[in-house]
Enzyme design. Sequence first.
Site, PDB file in Angstrom:
ATOM      1  N   VAL A  11      34.860  73.428  41.332  1.00  0.00           N
ATOM      2  CA  VAL A  11      33.632  72.652  41.240  1.00  0.00           C
ATOM      3  C   VAL A  11      33.623  71.769  39.986  1.00  0.00           C
ATOM      4  O   VAL A  11      33.333  70.577  40.063  1.00  0.00           O
ATOM      5  CB  VAL A  11      32.410  73.605  41.274  1.00  0.00           C
ATOM      6  CG1 VAL A  11      31.148  72.904  40.834  1.00  0.00           C
ATOM      7  CG2 VAL A  11      32.244  74.138  42.695  1.00  0.00           C
ATOM      8  N   GLU A 159      35.989  73.465  50.057  1.00  0.00           N
ATOM      9  CA  GLU A 159      37.370  73.368  49.598  1.00  0.00           C
ATOM     10  C   GLU A 159      38.209  72.715  50.695  1.00  0.00           C
ATOM     11  O   GLU A 159      37.931  72.866  51.876  1.00  0.00           O
ATOM     12  CB  GLU A 159      37.903  74.753  49.238  1.00  0.00           C
ATOM     13  CG  GLU A 159      37.254  75.258  47.978  1.00  0.00           C
ATOM     14  CD  GLU A 159      37.775  76.609  47.515  1.00  0.00           C
ATOM     15  OE1 GLU A 159      38.866  77.019  47.926  1.00  0.00           O
ATOM     16  OE2 GLU A 159      37.049  77.255  46.739  1.00  0.00           O
ATOM     17  N   CYS A 267      32.990  81.551  48.452  1.00  0.00           N
ATOM     18  CA  CYS A 267      31.541  81.338  48.508  1.00  0.00           C
ATOM     19  C   CYS A 267      30.817  82.217  49.510  1.00  0.00           C
ATOM     20  O   CYS A 267      29.972  83.016  49.124  1.00  0.00           O
ATOM     21  CB  CYS A 267      31.256  79.869  48.776  1.00  0.00           C
ATOM     22  SG  CYS A 267      31.697  78.837  47.371  1.00  0.00           S
TER      23      CYS A 267
HETATM   24  P1  NAD Z   1      36.645  78.761  39.509  1.00  0.00           P
HETATM   25  O1  NAD Z   1      36.897  80.199  39.302  1.00  0.00           O
HETATM   26  O2  NAD Z   1      37.634  77.941  40.256  1.00  0.00           O
HETATM   27  O3  NAD Z   1      36.427  78.032  38.104  1.00  0.00           O
HETATM   28  C1  NAD Z   1      35.579  78.482  37.110  1.00  0.00           C
HETATM   29  C2  NAD Z   1      36.180  78.071  35.763  1.00  0.00           C
HETATM   30  O4  NAD Z   1      35.241  78.322  34.715  1.00  0.00           O
HETATM   31  C3  NAD Z   1      37.441  78.824  35.393  1.00  0.00           C
HETATM   32  O5  NAD Z   1      38.489  77.902  35.184  1.00  0.00           O
HETATM   33  C4  NAD Z   1      37.075  79.563  34.098  1.00  0.00           C
HETATM   34  O6  NAD Z   1      38.150  79.700  33.206  1.00  0.00           O
HETATM   35  C5  NAD Z   1      35.986  78.676  33.552  1.00  0.00           C
HETATM   36  N1  NAD Z   1      35.075  79.293  32.576  1.00  0.00           N
HETATM   37  C6  NAD Z   1      34.514  80.532  32.591  1.00  0.00           C
HETATM   38  N2  NAD Z   1      33.704  80.688  31.537  1.00  0.00           N
HETATM   39  C7  NAD Z   1      33.741  79.536  30.833  1.00  0.00           C
HETATM   40  C8  NAD Z   1      33.085  79.080  29.643  1.00  0.00           C
HETATM   41  N3  NAD Z   1      32.231  79.837  28.980  1.00  0.00           N
HETATM   42  N4  NAD Z   1      33.363  77.836  29.200  1.00  0.00           N
HETATM   43  C9  NAD Z   1      34.227  77.043  29.870  1.00  0.00           C
HETATM   44  N5  NAD Z   1      34.855  77.414  31.003  1.00  0.00           N
HETATM   45  C10 NAD Z   1      34.618  78.638  31.485  1.00  0.00           C
HETATM   46  O7  NAD Z   1      35.217  78.660  40.196  1.00  0.00           O
HETATM   47  P2  NAD Z   1      34.689  77.602  41.289  1.00  0.00           P
HETATM   48  O8  NAD Z   1      35.287  77.915  42.612  1.00  0.00           O
HETATM   49  O9  NAD Z   1      34.820  76.231  40.725  1.00  0.00           O
HETATM   50  O10 NAD Z   1      33.149  78.005  41.342  1.00  0.00           O
HETATM   51  C11 NAD Z   1      32.283  77.759  40.251  1.00  0.00           C
HETATM   52  C12 NAD Z   1      30.860  77.949  40.717  1.00  0.00           C
HETATM   53  O11 NAD Z   1      30.562  76.985  41.739  1.00  0.00           O
HETATM   54  C13 NAD Z   1      30.566  79.297  41.357  1.00  0.00           C
HETATM   55  O12 NAD Z   1      29.239  79.656  41.073  1.00  0.00           O
HETATM   56  C14 NAD Z   1      30.712  79.021  42.849  1.00  0.00           C
HETATM   57  O13 NAD Z   1      29.957  79.914  43.640  1.00  0.00           O
HETATM   58  C15 NAD Z   1      30.145  77.631  42.943  1.00  0.00           C
HETATM   59  N6  NAD Z   1      30.647  76.852  44.078  1.00  0.00           N
HETATM   60  C16 NAD Z   1      31.958  76.911  44.444  1.00  0.00           C
HETATM   61  C17 NAD Z   1      32.417  76.151  45.518  1.00  0.00           C
HETATM   62  C18 NAD Z   1      33.845  76.220  45.968  1.00  0.00           C
HETATM   63  O14 NAD Z   1      34.131  75.739  47.057  1.00  0.00           O
HETATM   64  N7  NAD Z   1      34.768  76.789  45.204  1.00  0.00           N
HETATM   65  C19 NAD Z   1      31.531  75.306  46.191  1.00  0.00           C
HETATM   66  C20 NAD Z   1      30.201  75.243  45.772  1.00  0.00           C
HETATM   67  C21 NAD Z   1      29.767  76.026  44.710  1.00  0.00           C
HETATM   68  C1  UDX Z   2      31.593  76.800  51.913  1.00  0.00           C
HETATM   69  C2  UDX Z   2      30.457  75.831  52.324  1.00  0.00           C
HETATM   70  O1  UDX Z   2      30.811  75.200  53.555  1.00  0.00           O
HETATM   71  C3  UDX Z   2      30.220  74.790  51.238  1.00  0.00           C
HETATM   72  O2  UDX Z   2      29.124  73.963  51.597  1.00  0.00           O
HETATM   73  C4  UDX Z   2      29.925  75.505  49.924  1.00  0.00           C
HETATM   74  O3  UDX Z   2      29.728  74.582  48.889  1.00  0.00           O
HETATM   75  C5  UDX Z   2      31.042  76.470  49.563  1.00  0.00           C
HETATM   76  O4  UDX Z   2      31.255  77.387  50.667  1.00  0.00           O
HETATM   77  P1  UDX Z   2      34.245  76.692  51.820  1.00  0.00           P
HETATM   78  O5  UDX Z   2      34.153  78.152  51.545  1.00  0.00           O
HETATM   79  O6  UDX Z   2      35.083  75.862  50.923  1.00  0.00           O
HETATM   80  O7  UDX Z   2      32.781  76.023  51.799  1.00  0.00           O
HETATM   81  O8  UDX Z   2      34.815  76.477  53.300  1.00  0.00           O
HETATM   82  P2  UDX Z   2      34.170  76.412  54.753  1.00  0.00           P
HETATM   83  O9  UDX Z   2      34.765  75.277  55.452  1.00  0.00           O
HETATM   84  O10 UDX Z   2      32.717  76.521  54.749  1.00  0.00           O
HETATM   85  O11 UDX Z   2      34.763  77.743  55.419  1.00  0.00           O
HETATM   86  C6  UDX Z   2      34.394  79.025  54.971  1.00  0.00           C
HETATM   87  C7  UDX Z   2      34.997  80.075  55.879  1.00  0.00           C
HETATM   88  O12 UDX Z   2      34.356  80.051  57.155  1.00  0.00           O
HETATM   89  C8  UDX Z   2      36.490  79.894  56.152  1.00  0.00           C
HETATM   90  O13 UDX Z   2      37.121  81.149  56.095  1.00  0.00           O
HETATM   91  C9  UDX Z   2      36.540  79.341  57.559  1.00  0.00           C
HETATM   92  O14 UDX Z   2      37.710  79.697  58.245  1.00  0.00           O
HETATM   93  C10 UDX Z   2      35.327  80.014  58.190  1.00  0.00           C
HETATM   94  N1  UDX Z   2      34.776  79.256  59.329  1.00  0.00           N
HETATM   95  C11 UDX Z   2      34.222  78.027  59.120  1.00  0.00           C
HETATM   96  C12 UDX Z   2      34.776  79.832  60.595  1.00  0.00           C
HETATM   97  O15 UDX Z   2      35.263  80.959  60.788  1.00  0.00           O
HETATM   98  N2  UDX Z   2      34.209  79.141  61.634  1.00  0.00           N
HETATM   99  C13 UDX Z   2      33.657  77.903  61.478  1.00  0.00           C
HETATM  100  O16 UDX Z   2      33.173  77.355  62.474  1.00  0.00           O
HETATM  101  C14 UDX Z   2      33.658  77.327  60.180  1.00  0.00           C
END
Ligand code: NAD
Ligand code: UDX
Length: 444
Positions: A11, A159, A267
Amino acid sequence: MKVTAIGTGYVGLVTGACLAEMGNHVVCLDVNPEKIRILNEGGIPIHEPGLDAVVRRNVAAGRLQFTTDVDKAVQHGTILFIGVGTPPDEDGSADLQYVVAAARSIGQRMTDYKVIVDKSTVPVGTADKVRAAVKEELEKRGLGGMDYSVVSNPEFLKEGAAVEDFMKPDRIIVGSDDEQATLMMRALYAPFNRTQDRMLVMDVRSAEFTKYAANAMLATRISFMNELALLAERVGADIELVRRGIGSDPRIGYQFLYAGAGYGGSCFPKDVKALVKAAADTGIPLKVLTAVEEANERQKRVLVDKVVERFGADLTGRRFAIWGLAFKPNTDDMREAPSLVIIDELTRRGATIAAYDPVSMPETARVLGPRDDVALVERADAALQGADALLVVTEWKEFRTPDFDAIKAALKQPVVLDGRNLYDPALMKTLGFEYRGIGRGLLA
Ligand code: NAD
Ligand code: UDX
């Protein structure tokens, strides 16, 4: 504008790079020096289509920097995004230690007005905790009167499509109780709003809640379809036809209706758990969502059930080919990937595995550690040789139209268990495969 992204994961890095692309000057901070080293050497620590080009372009233009220097990062931005992890605690609730630590690091250093933006997925009430942590640190410095705003701006990117989702958002949710901060967020996101105003401004708590509600709704659709798929198999219906039949109703829509091997990722599993826990703590048990999670746990084992049905519970001496390890295509993220449960369950029953994924092999090797019973192979066809069956777990494009003759020739017996309904059951039958999809009662 001057922006800082605290946390340079999926993110934070996407947010930072895409905001730089719009002309902002962005500093991305992380506490992980390895991540920052890779980025500063021109690499990208994650697999995310299109991200490397955006990062490279903006680094070259001098608009995007990566650092572990907290002082520099906090001083730089007027808008500071907190995008650190919020992993599940032991009881399922969101662990806010990283968010609060980030807030404290801001309070310990800021010298002028900041808009502090919670980008991480955080429970309702977190903005208050962030505000309190910053205030406490400012007071320690004798700066208790210093002005700052705390805003919620949850992220909805997927992702594998993160850059596209960020650049063309369906909506931009801004939770703000403060006019100055709202104006700054409007200005920051103006380039994303040119054709249509996608920004929805609301109070902070509703914004925090919206993120969990969205993920919970999507997870519910998937678990619902997965349960219907189990039933479809029993009653002789095809869930793929049912999916099209109901998706054509605009009130339902086609998206996120695919039955499969269970949802994974960083997530849905954690956010569903966190919402269930938070609700239970407030005395409002979420019965539907509790069932969504239980159904998903069962679903992750559905391919294993099919293996056991076909080969028996004792799998000693059996070898299975697995195609697809990442929790979904176009990512190397292995967090909560169904493949890990499948590997675990099959090897526990005595089987060995030959597994392949187009991009997540290094990440899988890191997550699994050295294993005698799991061979990670470099090509899809290399996994097949001498295997008792092929299990398809992730719907990567390269698995969609494989060389079926070669699969048949390589497998010990022509058994394909398809966890993502990639293949046409009628065709598979004609080709001489024993084929089982998910919820394809009539045909497989
Ligand atoms: P991530 O684990 O990929 O990255 C988090 C990063 O934060 C790590 O690199 C870590 O080293 C760093 N970090 C931790 N503490 C820190 C600090 N004090 N200062 C600076 N850096 C620090 O996590 P992510 O997948 O990017 O998710 C981050 C947040 O966004 C979560 O709350 C997640 O639920 C949310 N989110 C994730 C997604 C997704 O698809 N991955 C989508 C929407 C929302
Ligand atoms: C999800 C949300 O879609 C996104 O909006 C949020 O910010 C982060 O969480 P992500 O986890 O990256 O995104 O992938 P997504 O495409 O939503 O898939 C999540 C899981 O659901 C995967 O394991 C995928 O295989 C599964 N999935 C998705 C199904 O099994 N069926 C579907 O129809 C869609």
